[in-house]
Design an enzyme around this catalytic site. Structure first.
Site, PDB file in Angstrom:
ATOM      1  N   GLY A 198       0.807  -1.221   0.000  1.00 15.69           N
ATOM      2  CA  GLY A 198       0.000   0.000   0.000  1.00 15.69           C
ATOM      3  C   GLY A 198       0.838   1.268   0.000  1.00 15.69           C
ATOM      4  N   GLY A 199       0.558   2.128   0.986  1.00 18.30           N
ATOM      5  CA  GLY A 199       1.273   3.409   1.067  1.00 18.30           C
ATOM      6  C   GLY A 199       2.771   3.231   1.238  1.00 18.30           C
ATOM      7  N   GLY A 433      15.414  10.224 -35.468  1.00 21.38           N
ATOM      8  CA  GLY A 433      14.883  10.874 -34.271  1.00 21.38           C
ATOM      9  C   GLY A 433      15.728  10.568 -33.044  1.00 21.38           C
ATOM     10  N   ALA A 434      16.333   9.379 -33.030  1.00 19.35           N
ATOM     11  CA  ALA A 434      17.137   8.999 -31.866  1.00 19.35           C
ATOM     12  C   ALA A 434      18.414   9.849 -31.793  1.00 19.35           C
ATOM     13  CB  ALA A 434      17.474   7.525 -31.926  1.00 19.35           C
TER      14      ALA A 434
HETATM   15  C1  HXC Z   1      -2.066  -3.230  11.084  1.00 16.43           C
HETATM   16  C2  HXC Z   1      -0.682  -4.905  10.374  1.00 16.43           C
HETATM   17  C3  HXC Z   1      -0.749  -4.418   9.055  1.00 16.43           C
HETATM   18  C4  HXC Z   1      -1.529  -3.260   8.798  1.00 16.43           C
HETATM   19  C5  HXC Z   1       0.518  -6.141   9.081  1.00 16.43           C
HETATM   20  N1  HXC Z   1       0.108  -5.963  10.333  1.00 16.43           N
HETATM   21  N2  HXC Z   1       0.012  -5.210   8.279  1.00 16.43           N
HETATM   22  N3  HXC Z   1      -1.342  -4.308  11.378  1.00 16.43           N
HETATM   23  N4  HXC Z   1      -2.173  -2.712   9.854  1.00 16.43           N
HETATM   24  N5  HXC Z   1      -1.645  -2.740   7.597  1.00 16.43           N
HETATM   25  C6  HXC Z   1       0.460  -6.769  11.505  1.00 16.43           C
HETATM   26  C7  HXC Z   1      -0.162  -8.145  11.470  1.00 16.43           C
HETATM   27  O1  HXC Z   1      -1.469  -8.108  11.957  1.00 16.43           O
HETATM   28  C8  HXC Z   1       0.780  -8.895  12.391  1.00 16.43           C
HETATM   29  O2  HXC Z   1       0.441  -8.550  13.716  1.00 16.43           O
HETATM   30  C9  HXC Z   1       2.123  -8.272  12.093  1.00 16.43           C
HETATM   31  O3  HXC Z   1       1.857  -6.999  11.499  1.00 16.43           O
HETATM   32  C10 HXC Z   1       2.950  -9.070  11.117  1.00 16.43           C
HETATM   33  O4  HXC Z   1       2.165  -9.358   9.972  1.00 16.43           O
HETATM   34  P1  HXC Z   1       2.064 -10.822   9.340  1.00 16.43           P
HETATM   35  O5  HXC Z   1       0.908 -10.826   8.428  1.00 16.43           O
HETATM   36  O6  HXC Z   1       2.119 -11.833  10.419  1.00 16.43           O
HETATM   37  O7  HXC Z   1       3.441 -10.882   8.525  1.00 16.43           O
HETATM   38  P2  HXC Z   1       3.728 -11.481   7.096  1.00 16.43           P
HETATM   39  O8  HXC Z   1       3.153 -12.845   6.979  1.00 16.43           O
HETATM   40  O9  HXC Z   1       5.206 -11.323   6.889  1.00 16.43           O
HETATM   41  O10 HXC Z   1       2.954 -10.560   6.049  1.00 16.43           O
HETATM   42  C11 HXC Z   1       3.268  -9.209   5.944  1.00 16.43           C
HETATM   43  C12 HXC Z   1       2.231  -8.480   5.028  1.00 16.43           C
HETATM   44  C13 HXC Z   1       0.819  -8.769   5.555  1.00 16.43           C
HETATM   45  C14 HXC Z   1       2.390  -8.974   3.609  1.00 16.43           C
HETATM   46  C15 HXC Z   1       2.587  -6.994   5.053  1.00 16.43           C
HETATM   47  O11 HXC Z   1       0.768  -8.508   6.964  1.00 16.43           O
HETATM   48  C16 HXC Z   1      -0.224  -7.957   4.877  1.00 16.43           C
HETATM   49  O12 HXC Z   1      -0.676  -8.305   3.752  1.00 16.43           O
HETATM   50  N6  HXC Z   1      -0.656  -6.866   5.527  1.00 16.43           N
HETATM   51  C17 HXC Z   1      -1.670  -5.993   4.983  1.00 16.43           C
HETATM   52  C18 HXC Z   1      -1.170  -5.219   3.828  1.00 16.43           C
HETATM   53  C19 HXC Z   1      -2.149  -4.200   3.382  1.00 16.43           C
HETATM   54  O13 HXC Z   1      -3.102  -4.536   2.663  1.00 16.43           O
HETATM   55  N7  HXC Z   1      -1.979  -2.951   3.914  1.00 16.43           N
HETATM   56  C20 HXC Z   1      -2.910  -1.869   3.791  1.00 16.43           C
HETATM   57  C21 HXC Z   1      -2.592  -1.189   2.509  1.00 16.43           C
HETATM   58  S1  HXC Z   1      -3.634   0.153   2.231  1.00 16.43           S
HETATM   59  P3  HXC Z   1       0.582  -9.581  14.931  1.00 16.43           P
HETATM   60  O14 HXC Z   1       0.023  -8.842  16.089  1.00 16.43           O
HETATM   61  O15 HXC Z   1      -0.131 -10.805  14.548  1.00 16.43           O
HETATM   62  O16 HXC Z   1       2.059  -9.802  15.038  1.00 16.43           O
HETATM   63  C22 HXC Z   1      -2.618   1.455   2.336  1.00 16.43           C
HETATM   64  C23 HXC Z   1      -3.261   2.730   1.965  1.00 16.43           C
HETATM   65  C24 HXC Z   1      -2.343   3.676   1.286  1.00 16.43           C
HETATM   66  O17 HXC Z   1      -1.510   1.377   2.715  1.00 16.43           O
HETATM   67  C25 HXC Z   1      -2.921   4.190   0.059  1.00 16.43           C
HETATM   68  C26 HXC Z   1      -1.901   4.348  -1.015  1.00 16.43           C
HETATM   69  C27 HXC Z   1      -2.347   5.139  -2.169  1.00 16.43           C
END
Ligand code: HXC
Length: 545
Positions: A198-199, A433-434
């Site tokens: 994401g961000g 052109g290049a």
């Molecule tokens: C809160 C989060 C989190 C998030 C991970 N965690 N991402 N907590 N908000 N976005 C937490 C998990 O709950 C977990 O907590 C710990 O971090 C580790 O994550 P795991 O999933 O166990 O690790 P891993 O298997 O290595 O996977 C990592 C990951 C996955 C690929 C990043 O966690 C994931 O897909 N997270 C969500 C990604 C996402 O969709 N983010 C939001 C994007 S939207 P615990 O307590 O269990 O240890 C965004 C908006 C911006 O960013 C807009 C841009 C234009």
């Protein structure tokens, strides 16, 4: 009146202090306030729970603090905001009292030069970005822009913190805004060291350079699980957003390292070529490499068949001080090579067609790669050396439909816009052109050199005779056609496929002795060192192209 010589803490005077009796040996009691201060700092500095740190280590990753220690000069890091915590009361996250809110922010020196650094801590809520976390980064960026020093972000984050809702999205808004506002003012570098989503990928995409580590870094807007549920595609982390995917396919990543330690070494090397801000020039470095070192390889280039491929890196290595090139985007659009070298001690950005890939032709990716790099160089007062050996734009339906006109135009724009010193050397082919695009004289090249073997023309001899003499070729007997083509091509080459016609119109300033190229380039850049042009003081941002 108190004795001026009295120690305000022990209450003894200098005279008493002189006698051993005045300092009886007794156990020093640490005051409560100091004890509490030390406890809080120790606890805050420890990072996430031990099991999370162990999991981080098991993946071959360093902790957020260790990363900073690898990057900065020993003992130079000064942290800010260690005690800041989230203000969000939902999902019980405030009760966890996570000091620093999952990111370390502060200032340190790298080889003695001040730098702002933030390092996200995956062991604390997955390094996710809540509002406090974002505020810390934004504040750091504001201070860095005011102090005119670079910003390095070490990212290891799951993106917007889900528990904080729109507040965390707004936090990214703050950061994207600053990435853009300070683009072209201070260098911004992103080091991706974990699964960033994401961000946590869009902010790096707005910065000047992105580093990734094999097997450790991932970047994606949405992870494999979301991809599967949305499109049905099954893909693993590495294929979707690993370092080689972004280094060779998407072009998001500029540098790939084999380990985190190797990555920090590369970051430091890059920093050594950059000025601190757009108001300064990049650091010079004395060299023992003679300015007039002769380059036999360039003489040899004049002898070889113009269609023979070669890696232009060899030519850059021979031209550069101490044969050193820091190549940027090594694995992306290999038909053009970009990077940093020094010439006579002065930093120069080099852009060179690479005949070893696609004959060095320009395509969509090469245009984007070079155009963005030129805009970076221009933003930060880095002179540009262009080495030309280009047969034209890569033809084909995929290129046309993919928008080669739009992407190729970025290269024309970037070169024309750049006001830094621009020196061009035509090595071999420069067609159509290049030829114009590759920093030709009329697009603002300051000094344009050519080797004697260069072929500068609207197109190559074979293509030209098919158009100019199509009727004669058709009318000739089938068995005579090839010989006729060869004869006409040779006549065409004699007239156009040399640098002399172009030199006679002034579009090439000078045809030079090949082996003297290094000395001629160094002299040209030295002469141009004080170049100023109207509009130079206007800021150029480094928009992601
Ligand atoms: C809160 C989060 C989190 C998030 C991970 N965690 N991402 N907590 N908000 N976005 C937490 C998990 O709950 C977990 O907590 C710990 O971090 C580790 O994550 P795991 O999933 O166990 O690790 P891993 O298997 O290595 O996977 C990592 C990951 C996955 C690929 C990043 O966690 C994931 O897909 N997270 C969500 C990604 C996402 O969709 N983010 C939001 C994007 S939207 P615990 O307590 O269990 O240890 C965004 C908006 C911006 O960013 C807009 C841009 C234009």
């Amino acid at each position: 009146m108190a004795d001026l010589m009295e120690d305000p803490i022990s209450g003894t005077t200098a005279a008493q202090g002189a006698s051993k009796k005045a300092f009886p040996r007794k156990v020093r009691v640490v005051p409560e306030s100091l004890k509490k201060f030390r406890e809080i700092h120790e606890q805050a500095a420890a990072g996430g729970p031990p099991e999370k740190i162990a999991a981080q280590k098991a993946k071959g990753k360093l902790t957020a603090r260790e990363r900073i220690a690898y990057l900065v000069d020993e003992g130079s890091f000064q942290e800010l905001g260690l005690l800041m915590e989230t203000r969000c009361t939902d999902f019980g996250i405030k009760d966890k009292h996570i000091k620093g809110d999952g990111v370390i922010t502060g200032f340190g020196t790298i080889n003695g030069r001040h730098t702002a650094i933030f390092s996200e801590d995956f062991t604390q809520l997955g390094g996710s970005l809540g509002r406090t976390h974002a505020d810390k980064i934004s504040k750091l960026m504001d201070m860095a822009a005011d102090a005119r020093i670079p910003v390095i972000g070490i990212l290891d984050s799951g993106g917007a913190r889900i528990q904080e809702g729109v507040d965390s999205l707004d936090g990214y808004g703050e950061i994207f805004y600053r990435n853009t506002k300070y683009s072209g003012i201070v260098p911004q570098i992103s080091v991706i060291l974990g699964p960033c989503a994401g961000g946590a990928v869009y902010s790096p995409a707005l910065t000047d350079f992105v580093f990734m580590v094999k097997g450790i870094s991932n970047m994606f807007v949405t992870g494999p699980e979301v991809v599967k549920s949305a499109t049905g595609e099954e893909v693993d982390f590495e294929t979707l957003g690993g370092s080689m995917t972004h280094a060779s396919k998407s072009g998001v990543c500029h540098f790939v390292a084999n380990s985190e330690q190797d990555c920090f070494r590369q970051v430091k090397e890059l920093m050594g070529f950059l000025p601190q801000n757009r108001f300064e020039k990049p650091p010079t470095q004395a060299t023992k490499d003679p300015d007039d070192r002769k380059i036999a390889l360039l003489e040899k280039l004049c002898e070889v068949d113009p269609r023979k491929p070669y890696r232009v890196n060899h030519i850059i290595w021979w031209l550069a001080d101490d044969h050193k090139l820091l190549e940027v985007h090594h694995d992306f659009a290999k038909n053009i090579v970009i990077g940093f070298i020094r010439l006579g001690g002065q930093v120069v950005g080099v852009i060179a067609n690479n005949p070893a890939h696609m004959a060095g032709a320009l395509d969509i990716n090469a245009s984007d790669k070079a155009a963005r790099f030129i805009r970076f160089l221009n933003s930060f007062n880095i002179p540009i050396l262009t080495l030309v050996d280009v047969p034209g734009y890569w033809p084909g339906v995929a290129q046309e439909h993919g928008g080669i006109i739009r992407h190729g135009a970025k290269l024309l724009y970037a070169y024309s816009e750049a006001t830094v010193p621009k020196v061009t050397l035509v090595l071999r082919k420069a067609y159509g052109g290049a030829y114009i695009a590759m920093s030709s004289k009329l697009m603002g090249g300051d000094i344009n050199f050519s080797l004697p073997s260069a072929e500068i023309a609207v197109m190559g001899p074979r293509g030209a005779v098919e158009i100019l003499y199509s009727r004669q070729i058709k009318e000739a007997k089938e068995e005579d056609r090839e010989a006729l083509r060869a004869k006409l091509a040779s006549e065409y080459s004699g007239k156009f496929a040399s640098p002399y016609q172009t030199a006679s119109t002034g579009s090439i300033d000078e045809v030079i002795e090949p082996s003297h190229s290094r000395g001629r380039l160094i002299s040209a850049f030295r002469m141009l060192i004080g170049k100023r042009r109207p509009g130079e003081n206007e800021r150029t941002g480094n928009i992601p192209l």
